[in-house]
Motif scaffolding. Sequence first.
Motif, PDB file in Angstrom:
ATOM      1  N   ILE A   1       0.825  -1.215   0.000  1.00  0.00           N
ATOM      2  CA  ILE A   1       0.000   0.000   0.000  1.00  0.00           C
ATOM      3  C   ILE A   1       0.858   1.262   0.000  1.00  0.00           C
ATOM      4  CG2 ILE A   1      -0.259   0.295   2.495  1.00  0.00           C
ATOM      5  CD1 ILE A   1      -3.167   0.832   2.054  1.00  0.00           C
ATOM      6  N   GLN A   2       2.071   1.151   0.519  1.00  0.00           N
ATOM      7  CA  GLN A   2       2.919   2.341   0.638  1.00  0.00           C
ATOM      8  C   GLN A   2       3.335   2.900  -0.722  1.00  0.00           C
ATOM      9  OE1 GLN A   2       4.544   2.878   3.979  1.00  0.00           O
ATOM     10  NE2 GLN A   2       3.171   1.356   4.822  1.00  0.00           N
ATOM     11  N   TYR A   3       3.222   2.073  -1.744  1.00  0.00           N
ATOM     12  CA  TYR A   3       3.669   2.515  -3.065  1.00  0.00           C
ATOM     13  C   TYR A   3       2.557   3.173  -3.868  1.00  0.00           C
ATOM     14  CZ  TYR A   3       8.032   0.012  -2.397  1.00  0.00           C
ATOM     15  OH  TYR A   3       9.243  -0.389  -1.945  1.00  0.00           O
ATOM     16  N   ILE A   4       1.364   3.206  -3.320  1.00  0.00           N
ATOM     17  CA  ILE A   4       0.224   3.693  -4.088  1.00  0.00           C
ATOM     18  C   ILE A   4      -0.238   5.022  -3.541  1.00  0.00           C
ATOM     19  CG2 ILE A   4      -2.081   3.136  -4.900  1.00  0.00           C
ATOM     20  CD1 ILE A   4      -1.340   0.237  -4.360  1.00  0.00           C
ATOM     21  N   THR A   5      -0.344   5.997  -4.426  1.00  0.00           N
ATOM     22  CA  THR A   5      -0.662   7.351  -3.974  1.00  0.00           C
ATOM     23  C   THR A   5      -2.069   7.425  -3.393  1.00  0.00           C
ATOM     24  OG1 THR A   5       0.511   7.915  -5.985  1.00  0.00           O
ATOM     25  CG2 THR A   5      -0.298   9.721  -4.655  1.00  0.00           C
ATOM     26  N   TRP A   6      -3.045   6.940  -4.168  1.00  0.00           N
ATOM     27  CA  TRP A   6      -4.433   6.991  -3.691  1.00  0.00           C
ATOM     28  C   TRP A   6      -5.004   5.586  -3.670  1.00  0.00           C
ATOM     29  CZ3 TRP A   6      -3.119  10.870  -7.425  1.00  0.00           C
ATOM     30  CH2 TRP A   6      -2.932  12.124  -6.846  1.00  0.00           C
ATOM     31  N   PRO A   7      -4.662   4.824  -2.645  1.00  0.00           N
ATOM     32  CA  PRO A   7      -5.050   3.408  -2.652  1.00  0.00           C
ATOM     33  C   PRO A   7      -6.553   3.193  -2.754  1.00  0.00           C
ATOM     34  CG  PRO A   7      -4.104   4.047  -0.534  1.00  0.00           C
ATOM     35  CD  PRO A   7      -3.884   5.182  -1.454  1.00  0.00           C
ATOM     36  N   THR A   8      -7.343   4.112  -2.187  1.00  0.00           N
ATOM     37  CA  THR A   8      -8.797   3.887  -2.226  1.00  0.00           C
ATOM     38  C   THR A   8      -9.322   3.929  -3.656  1.00  0.00           C
ATOM     39  OG1 THR A   8      -8.841   5.015  -0.113  1.00  0.00           O
ATOM     40  CG2 THR A   8     -10.943   4.576  -1.141  1.00  0.00           C
ATOM     41  N   LEU A   9      -8.686   4.775  -4.484  1.00  0.00           N
ATOM     42  CA  LEU A   9      -9.110   4.826  -5.884  1.00  0.00           C
ATOM     43  C   LEU A   9      -8.613   3.608  -6.646  1.00  0.00           C
ATOM     44  CD1 LEU A   9      -8.681   8.392  -7.381  1.00  0.00           C
ATOM     45  CD2 LEU A   9     -10.755   7.102  -7.043  1.00  0.00           C
ATOM     46  N   SER A  10      -7.369   3.190  -6.328  1.00  0.00           N
ATOM     47  CA  SER A  10      -6.741   2.138  -7.122  1.00  0.00           C
ATOM     48  C   SER A  10      -7.281   0.766  -6.795  1.00  0.00           C
ATOM     49  CB  SER A  10      -5.235   2.141  -6.884  1.00  0.00           C
ATOM     50  OG  SER A  10      -4.714   3.406  -7.159  1.00  0.00           O
ATOM     51  N   ILE A  11      -7.929   0.642  -5.653  1.00  0.00           N
ATOM     52  CA  ILE A  11      -8.276  -0.708  -5.182  1.00  0.00           C
ATOM     53  C   ILE A  11      -9.161  -1.450  -6.185  1.00  0.00           C
ATOM     54  CG2 ILE A  11     -10.155   0.220  -3.786  1.00  0.00           C
ATOM     55  CD1 ILE A  11      -9.760  -2.020  -1.879  1.00  0.00           C
ATOM     56  N   LEU A  12     -10.027  -0.690  -6.874  1.00  0.00           N
ATOM     57  CA  LEU A  12     -10.940  -1.362  -7.802  1.00  0.00           C
ATOM     58  C   LEU A  12     -10.250  -1.809  -9.083  1.00  0.00           C
ATOM     59  CD1 LEU A  12     -13.989   0.889  -7.213  1.00  0.00           C
ATOM     60  CD2 LEU A  12     -13.975  -1.546  -6.932  1.00  0.00           C
ATOM     61  N   LYS A  13      -8.997  -1.388  -9.256  1.00  0.00           N
ATOM     62  CA  LYS A  13      -8.231  -1.801 -10.427  1.00  0.00           C
ATOM     63  C   LYS A  13      -8.153  -3.316 -10.535  1.00  0.00           C
ATOM     64  CE  LYS A  13      -4.151   0.101 -12.060  1.00  0.00           C
ATOM     65  NZ  LYS A  13      -4.017   1.091 -13.062  1.00  0.00           N
ATOM     66  N   ALA A  14      -8.177  -3.959  -9.372  1.00  0.00           N
ATOM     67  CA  ALA A  14      -7.951  -5.408  -9.374  1.00  0.00           C
ATOM     68  C   ALA A  14      -9.146  -6.179  -9.896  1.00  0.00           C
ATOM     69  CB  ALA A  14      -7.632  -5.873  -7.961  1.00  0.00           C
ATOM     70  N   LEU A  15     -10.310  -5.532  -9.842  1.00  0.00           N
ATOM     71  CA  LEU A  15     -11.531  -6.267 -10.138  1.00  0.00           C
ATOM     72  C   LEU A  15     -11.792  -6.297 -11.629  1.00  0.00           C
ATOM     73  CD1 LEU A  15     -13.061  -7.385  -7.787  1.00  0.00           C
ATOM     74  CD2 LEU A  15     -14.815  -5.676  -8.186  1.00  0.00           C
ATOM     75  N   ASN A  16     -12.099  -7.457 -12.141  1.00  0.00           N
ATOM     76  CA  ASN A  16     -12.423  -7.585 -13.552  1.00  0.00           C
ATOM     77  C   ASN A  16     -13.881  -7.995 -13.649  1.00  0.00           C
ATOM     78  OD1 ASN A  16     -12.234  -7.697 -16.253  1.00  0.00           O
ATOM     79  ND2 ASN A  16     -10.971  -9.539 -16.352  1.00  0.00           N
ATOM     80  N   VAL A  17     -14.749  -7.016 -13.903  1.00  0.00           N
ATOM     81  CA  VAL A  17     -16.175  -7.304 -13.933  1.00  0.00           C
ATOM     82  C   VAL A  17     -16.597  -7.501 -15.375  1.00  0.00           C
ATOM     83  CG1 VAL A  17     -18.430  -6.481 -13.255  1.00  0.00           C
ATOM     84  CG2 VAL A  17     -16.438  -5.816 -11.962  1.00  0.00           C
ATOM     85  N   PRO A  18     -17.275  -8.606 -15.669  1.00  0.00           N
ATOM     86  CA  PRO A  18     -17.695  -8.802 -17.047  1.00  0.00           C
ATOM     87  C   PRO A  18     -18.692  -7.740 -17.487  1.00  0.00           C
ATOM     88  CG  PRO A  18     -18.531 -10.533 -15.609  1.00  0.00           C
ATOM     89  CD  PRO A  18     -17.591  -9.731 -14.812  1.00  0.00           C
ATOM     90  N   PHE A  19     -18.634  -7.331 -18.708  1.00  0.00           N
ATOM     91  CA  PHE A  19     -19.542  -6.355 -19.355  1.00  0.00           C
ATOM     92  C   PHE A  19     -19.434  -4.950 -18.798  1.00  0.00           C
ATOM     93  CE2 PHE A  19     -21.957 -10.383 -18.915  1.00  0.00           C
ATOM     94  CZ  PHE A  19     -21.626 -10.863 -20.168  1.00  0.00           C
ATOM     95  N   PHE A  20     -18.663  -4.702 -17.805  1.00  0.00           N
ATOM     96  CA  PHE A  20     -18.763  -3.391 -17.199  1.00  0.00           C
ATOM     97  C   PHE A  20     -17.525  -2.540 -17.373  1.00  0.00           C
ATOM     98  CE2 PHE A  20     -19.666  -0.181 -14.103  1.00  0.00           C
ATOM     99  CZ  PHE A  20     -21.023  -0.017 -14.322  1.00  0.00           C
ATOM    100  N   GLY A  21     -16.480  -3.080 -17.969  1.00  0.00           N
ATOM    101  CA  GLY A  21     -15.305  -2.246 -18.085  1.00  0.00           C
ATOM    102  C   GLY A  21     -14.637  -2.094 -16.737  1.00  0.00           C
ATOM    103  N   ARG A  22     -14.223  -0.884 -16.437  1.00  0.00           N
ATOM    104  CA  ARG A  22     -13.340  -0.717 -15.298  1.00  0.00           C
ATOM    105  C   ARG A  22     -14.024   0.034 -14.184  1.00  0.00           C
ATOM    106  NH1 ARG A  22      -8.384  -0.128 -17.721  1.00  0.00           N
ATOM    107  NH2 ARG A  22      -7.557   0.667 -15.800  1.00  0.00           N
ATOM    108  N   LEU A  23     -14.141  -0.637 -13.058  1.00  0.00           N
ATOM    109  CA  LEU A  23     -14.879  -0.038 -11.953  1.00  0.00           C
ATOM    110  C   LEU A  23     -14.167   1.140 -11.327  1.00  0.00           C
ATOM    111  CD1 LEU A  23     -16.432  -3.021 -10.055  1.00  0.00           C
ATOM    112  CD2 LEU A  23     -17.585  -1.258 -11.335  1.00  0.00           C
ATOM    113  N   GLU A  24     -12.830   1.194 -11.390  1.00  0.00           N
ATOM    114  CA  GLU A  24     -12.161   2.274 -10.679  1.00  0.00           C
ATOM    115  C   GLU A  24     -12.482   3.624 -11.302  1.00  0.00           C
ATOM    116  OE1 GLU A  24     -10.275   0.139 -12.544  1.00  0.00           O
ATOM    117  OE2 GLU A  24      -8.408   1.049 -13.177  1.00  0.00           O
TER     118      GLU A  24
END
Lengths: 361, 517, 361
Positions: free
Chosen positions: C247-270
Amino acid sequence: MQNKIKIITLLLILMLIVGCWDVSEIDRTRFPTYITFDQKADDVYRFSTKIPVLKEEAPEDVSNFRFSGPSFYSGFKDLQPRVMGKISLALLRIAIFSEAVAQEGLKPHLDTFLRDPVIPGSTLFAITPGRADEIIDIEVAPTNDIGEYLELLFNGGTDDLILLETTLNDFFISLLTTGVDPIIPLLKYGTDDMEVKGAGIFQNDRMVGQLSEKEVRALTLVKEKGLKGEIEIKVEDEIVNYYIQNNRAKIEPSSKDGRLKFQIELTLDVDIDEDTNFRRLIDSPSTIERLEEELNSNLKREIYLLFDTLQELKSDPIGLGQITRAKRFDLFDPDEWRQDFSRAEIEVDINSRIRRLGIAT
Amino acid sequence: MWDKIKDFFKSNNFINRLDLEAEEKVSSNLEANIDYLKDNLAPSSDLVFRSFHIGQKKEIDAEIIYFNELINADILQKEVLRSLMFDLELDCSNRTIKKEINDTLINSTIPIGELETTQSLTKALEQLLSGDVILFIEGIPKTFILGIKELEKREVQTPQIEAVTRGPQESFIEPLSTNISLIRRRIKDNNLMIDIKQIGERTKTDLAIIYIDDIVDQDIIKKVRDRLESIEIDGVLEIGYINQSFRDNWASPFPQFQTTERPDKALANLLEGKVVLLLDGSPFASIMPTTFIQFLQSPEDYYDHFYIASLLRLFRVAATFITISLPAIYISLVSFHHELLPRELALSLATAREGVPFPSVLEAFIMEISLEFLREAGIRLPGPIGQTIGIVGGLILGEAAVDAGLVSPPMVIVVALTAIASFVIPSYSATIPLRLLRFSMMLLAAVFSTYGLMIGWLLILIHLCSLESLGVPYFAPFAPIKLTDLKDSFIKFPLKFMGKRPESTPTQQKKRQPDKE
Amino acid sequence: MELSKIKREQISNRQLIFIIIHNAVGTGFLSLPRSLAEVAQRDSWLPVIISGILWSGGFFLIYKLAIKFPNDTLVGYSDKIVGPYLGKIISLSYILYATLVTGLIARISMTVLASVNLPDTPIPVTLSLFLFTGFYLVSQGTKALARLDEFLFFGLTPLFLVLAPMAFNVDWINFRPMFQSEPLEIIEATYLTMYSFLAVDIMFIIFPFVEEQKKALKSSLIGLFIVTLTYLFITVLVVGFYGIEAIQYITWPTLSILKALNVPFFGRLEFFFFFLWIAIAFTSFAPYFYISSYGLADLFNFKHQNYSSFILLPIIAFVAFFPKNLLEIFSFMELIATVGLALTFGIPLLFLTIIKLRGLD
């Protein structure tokens, strides 16, 4: 007075609307779907990518690009003038590293991936023995988009325990967290297909060795929860296929004679998918017990083999270190962890239960 | 600056108007009265002065004055003139004549219902102008006003704009009297108040303020009356004039009062403690105060099962959202944030847009503007041709534009969807601001993409939150939240739960049905 | 303040809750988990709770002070308590502080916007649009602010649930072993959360407009409770997902957290979350703009707050451009939070003592 202010502000806003700074129309943007990384030659890394061609009349082979540079981003910058339209990595699916690059360390390549907000965190990582850019010559059926093919290969809902998927996020987190090492699946190119063959294991960002398919299977069973997938085992020279419905692993660290000891308890719910011996299982609990026993002993052997390899290579992709830190803080020494791990005693206990038999046996 | 414009209009509009403030009394001299009227009335050709003698002995001079196109000539001749000229027998001693004529005329001679007397010439003049017949009799300082108006009107027809599949098929028409009857017939409540006022310095149009006296909040009625008093205008042609001069915020694109052509809708609002205004000559009723959610409610919702009503409400909310922002969302996705699109969609959109010469903003503007053209053309052209233009324009133009590579097929889908969505909203007047805002949202999205979109939404929301309609928060029950009112907002609860009147509009009686003892 | 204005702009107690929630939750929580994890390590959830309890004390003090002057803002009663000169100085310093916070929030929002969403659009342009929207809201008065916050709370909370799927990815191992941090570290981490909790001081200005002033304390505590709960949820989610080292390497972890999720049909949640966050940032910015604008209007007896907003616009823009880069923004943030802490606890304590001494009750 108030109205004047309003009008002036509105005019100002309107004046701002003369410029569009960030526009990149979708048809003027190019979306690479994979990127391969090859080892240094003449001080530059070599990369390759494929950009899907959208114009129907365009010739087929304009879409493959090889580029090189001292780092990924500099190479990427050099690619830009060669491609019509702006390149956006927003739809990047997979990054494939050659084994040599992985052995040198992946950290230098990781930076761009993390810094650029448009690169998805779910980008898959893979390692290939030999040259990674040979992927250009492969024509996979039924699509010409290798990124899509590979994504479906990993995420397509197939139940296979060896399809370990490592995303950018997983790699990033396991790289930086002490007590767990990254692991990346190993991809072998064929002439017109690709195959996942085991995995590469890491010490920090350097690849130190490989796991075979069986070892990967054992690893996923221990590491993850709620898996589904096939396990094939030889019983009396006949093949039995088990289908894993659910798994739970419980890892208990303890200390014994100054050494670490891990008690691993694996519980499996399985179905019988195939039994070439044509045994009658109805009304014969002893046979079922026997099949369970066979599965247990086979898996136990596999897990011991896995830990032999891991301990020899001093790599801990399961995260035993993290578990030790959480459960027995006194036993965890971050500086000496690799030594401790390699000397640790592993005890595996497997408890499998056959639940379903199929509609006829 | 605005005040100056207002002043300018004020000073210009009412230069020549008749000064009715100074009241003129009816004199007992017939000639004097007639002279007064002739002085104050333009010598129109349809103005009739008819002198005659009253009674069989023909001793008393009398004069009736009327506009011959406004009255029922049949009744005038048969019932009024005949009875006055032939049936009346008078004893001609001058002393008793006053009282006698008064009593006999009213009580026994003229067989019509609407008959009043007045001593004010000014009032007589007003009544004359609004279509009544005026009768002067020599020696009597009084006028008789005979109400035998007959106005041309059309039949009560089915609603054109607010058509429903289930529900009453009557709509308001132009004459005020018919409209009042449409309401009065539906509600037999002794507290129903109908208060008729005249508005417009020249047109003197009748305006009916209708409310249920023991439900409506007195503050609201007072505000309505105050604002009616403050209107200064020479002519009122349609209820829209009243709405515009009434509104709390003149600059807002949102309609702050609801207009309806359906008597049942007006009635439902009366029962919720609202005030309905009806204007003579306008087939629309104005309902005030209004909240935004009312524009998404259709009378059908209350006549149908609540499941389908709730579903339709949700669709309408979605349609509102789509009407405002779908093209803007499309622009920001296609021109800026490809990463927000699913991968397959992104590639197919890129393929579809391949070869389109314009940026997506321009494309969207071209399509939206041509669609607005089509819509306007469809209204102006006569019925069958209007429909044809719609089909021809929509199908052929869209098809040709795509074939010519001017616009991409997804854009056509977006624009068509937006247009359809705007027709889902039951109230026509509510779609107007949405259509306007759509263009500004498109501009914002073209420059700032999703950021512009969110800022645009925030601006709209701030505006909606700050709006008030006669002091009632416009965006209730969402802001401020009225939990009990939410049951009739984006979903509709069964009728069983609608025991209370909406809280957003203050009322005297909170419960629809007082507890029985 | 004039009674007619108070009557006209009255807000309900429920609206006060939402104003406080939206005022607090804004820009701070994007980086909060990182700074917490840096100091408090695995106990990063603890400082959030401690802060919540601490700030309720601030609410209590301000309430005690404000209830004595039900029709006055800070500007009004500071005159009455310490005299016109000192009173004006205190009010002015408070207004200055609020202006600084306004500028800072605007700057942070625009920085996030520029680095995530619109990299090429000049910040002055996006900032002026932001300021204009704020200006418009403040010009519409207290009621519009209250209603907007009320609506957005109910409108955004369901959408906030895009974060919910991440709850499955929380690894509880990241919080174990518990209570290993030094008390000093916890105190320091509590100090770091302060910027995220700055919202209490809005009570200085908004109190006279509250409908039932006797119940204002209860409403504000409910608001604070929800804020604490939100931060707790986010901290647990983000730290639990990334672990304290990554977490120390990420400037805005709350925004980046959704980067990990791959939701079908929805593109990028972050990016979707970011889209919603613009509204959240705005509703946190607007109340401070409101405070400084109303405070200034009250201080100089302006007829309408538009005049003071107009004066404040260039000052806010200046403040927004004052920090050089992200690091300066963060240090500026800490500085301002300290000032906020001093004002929130200092002013009421000082005033209450003086009231006691002078017997002003």
